[in-house]
Design a protein around this motif. Structure first.
Motif, PDB file in Angstrom:
ATOM      1  N   THR A  40      65.026  42.124  36.981  1.00 56.66           N
ATOM      2  CA  THR A  40      66.454  41.916  36.745  1.00 56.66           C
ATOM      3  C   THR A  40      66.991  42.766  35.599  1.00 56.66           C
ATOM      4  OG1 THR A  40      65.937  40.027  35.301  1.00 56.66           O
ATOM      5  CG2 THR A  40      66.337  39.565  37.634  1.00 56.66           C
ATOM      6  N   ARG A  41      66.097  43.307  34.772  1.00 52.63           N
ATOM      7  CA  ARG A  41      66.491  44.150  33.651  1.00 52.63           C
ATOM      8  C   ARG A  41      65.291  45.001  33.254  1.00 52.63           C
ATOM      9  NH1 ARG A  41      65.847  39.002  32.668  1.00 52.63           N
ATOM     10  NH2 ARG A  41      64.487  38.250  31.003  1.00 52.63           N
ATOM     11  N   PRO A  42      65.491  46.077  32.509  1.00 55.40           N
ATOM     12  CA  PRO A  42      64.382  47.007  32.219  1.00 55.40           C
ATOM     13  C   PRO A  42      63.175  46.379  31.550  1.00 55.40           C
ATOM     14  CG  PRO A  42      66.486  48.021  31.656  1.00 55.40           C
ATOM     15  CD  PRO A  42      66.777  46.594  32.008  1.00 55.40           C
ATOM     16  N   GLU A  43      63.398  45.377  30.693  1.00 58.06           N
ATOM     17  CA  GLU A  43      62.281  44.776  29.963  1.00 58.06           C
ATOM     18  C   GLU A  43      61.563  43.689  30.766  1.00 58.06           C
ATOM     19  OE1 GLU A  43      66.117  42.774  28.469  1.00 58.06           O
ATOM     20  OE2 GLU A  43      65.431  44.757  29.134  1.00 58.06           O
ATOM     21  N   ASP A  44      61.990  43.471  31.994  1.00 55.58           N
ATOM     22  CA  ASP A  44      61.407  42.436  32.856  1.00 55.58           C
ATOM     23  C   ASP A  44      60.347  43.059  33.749  1.00 55.58           C
ATOM     24  OD1 ASP A  44      60.936  40.223  34.470  1.00 55.58           O
ATOM     25  OD2 ASP A  44      62.711  40.572  35.705  1.00 55.58           O
ATOM     26  N   SER A  45      59.142  42.466  33.802  1.00 51.58           N
ATOM     27  CA  SER A  45      58.094  42.970  34.694  1.00 51.58           C
ATOM     28  C   SER A  45      58.335  42.581  36.148  1.00 51.58           C
ATOM     29  CB  SER A  45      56.729  42.422  34.255  1.00 51.58           C
ATOM     30  OG  SER A  45      56.650  41.029  34.528  1.00 51.58           O
ATOM     31  N   GLY A  46      59.092  41.507  36.339  1.00 57.68           N
ATOM     32  CA  GLY A  46      59.280  40.977  37.687  1.00 57.68           C
ATOM     33  C   GLY A  46      58.294  39.875  38.041  1.00 57.68           C
TER      34      GLY A  46
END
Length: 259
Positions: A46-52
């Motif tokens: 959902t955002r760049p710092e999120d691994s998923g």
């Protein structure tokens, strides 16, 4: 084709050198109650710092998961110290789903869990070409203009270049390049051709490695008059060869270009 075995690192018990994949969204049952994970999946971040990655024990109720106070964001090293068995799984790509029955059971891949973003989509590449690709792939444009798609463990690089040459000349040029390529760094494992009367498609596959892993690269060239799409499909597991080959075939000419 052989996969290498990763060498142990002196600090791997602390996981301080684990790749910076981003934060993990984890049930607090794992951290606060020290219950090992039993189910996890990696969705589109959902955002760049999120691994998923979304990680659960398997004992959570829907009501528990719906309360944001029960979910925390943690560094991979924090969760790996609780459960080192996740070390290799956390490097799997977007779309991965894993489950196990008990703490000491082997992890197995789940194939019937539906992710919200898991569907095929068509992207326009040029006036003539499209690509059909899973929506789980993130799409970016690199500084040199290369179009880049990735899930983490599978990636595609596309370069589109124009020429004054016709299809037959461009095809022969690529064919000679493949036949005469330098084999000292990486041997050609196999060659492919899927040409028809509308477009020429020629390619080859090699095996490469870096400090962390060995991987495969399928290079494919899709050719019409005055235009070539050069594609490189990177994948870690031999089982993903069909994905690479089919995605290359899914680079298609628009109907208007076939007239």
């Amino acid at each position: 084709m052989k996969f290498f075995k990763k060498k142990k690192n002196k600090e791997e018990d602390n996981f301080n050198d684990f790749p910076p994949i981003g934060g993990l969204m984890v049930s607090k049952m794992v951290v606060d109650k020290n219950i090992k994970p039993g189910f996890l999946y990696r969705e589109k971040r959902t955002r760049p710092e999120d691994s998923g990655w979304r990680i659960f024990t398997g004992f959570e109720s829907p009501e528990y998961n719906d309360d944001p106070e029960n979910i925390g964001i943690y560094n991979p090293s924090t969760i790996l110290k609780i459960d080192p068995s996740l070390k290799d799984i956390l490097l799997k790509g977007v779309g991965s789903v894993y489950e196990r029955e008990k703490d000491d059971s082997e992890w197995y891949k789940v194939t019937d869990f539906e992710l919200e973003d898991d569907y095929m989509t068509t992207h326009r590449l040029t006036e003539d070409w499209t690509i059909e690709i899973n929506n789980l792939f993130e799409r970016t444009i690199e500084e040199d203009g290369t179009l880049y798609y990735t899930t983490g463990d599978k990636s595609i690089r596309l370069i589109i270049w124009n020429s004054e040459k016709n299809k037959e000349e461009l095809y022969e040029e690529q064919k000679q390049d493949i036949e005469n390529r330098d084999q000292t760094k990486s041997k050609t494992l196999d060659k492919f051709e899927f040409s028809d009367n509308k477009a020429s498609r020629i390619g080859y596959i090699i095996e490469e490695n870096n400090e962390r892993k060995t991987y495969f690269v399928l290079f494919g060239f899709s050719i019409i008059d005055k235009e070539v799409i050069q594609s490189a499909f990177y994948f870690d597991e031999k089982a993903d060869f069909d994905w690479a080959l089919n995605t290359w075939k899914n680079i298609k000419l628009l109907p208007s270009s076939l007239k």
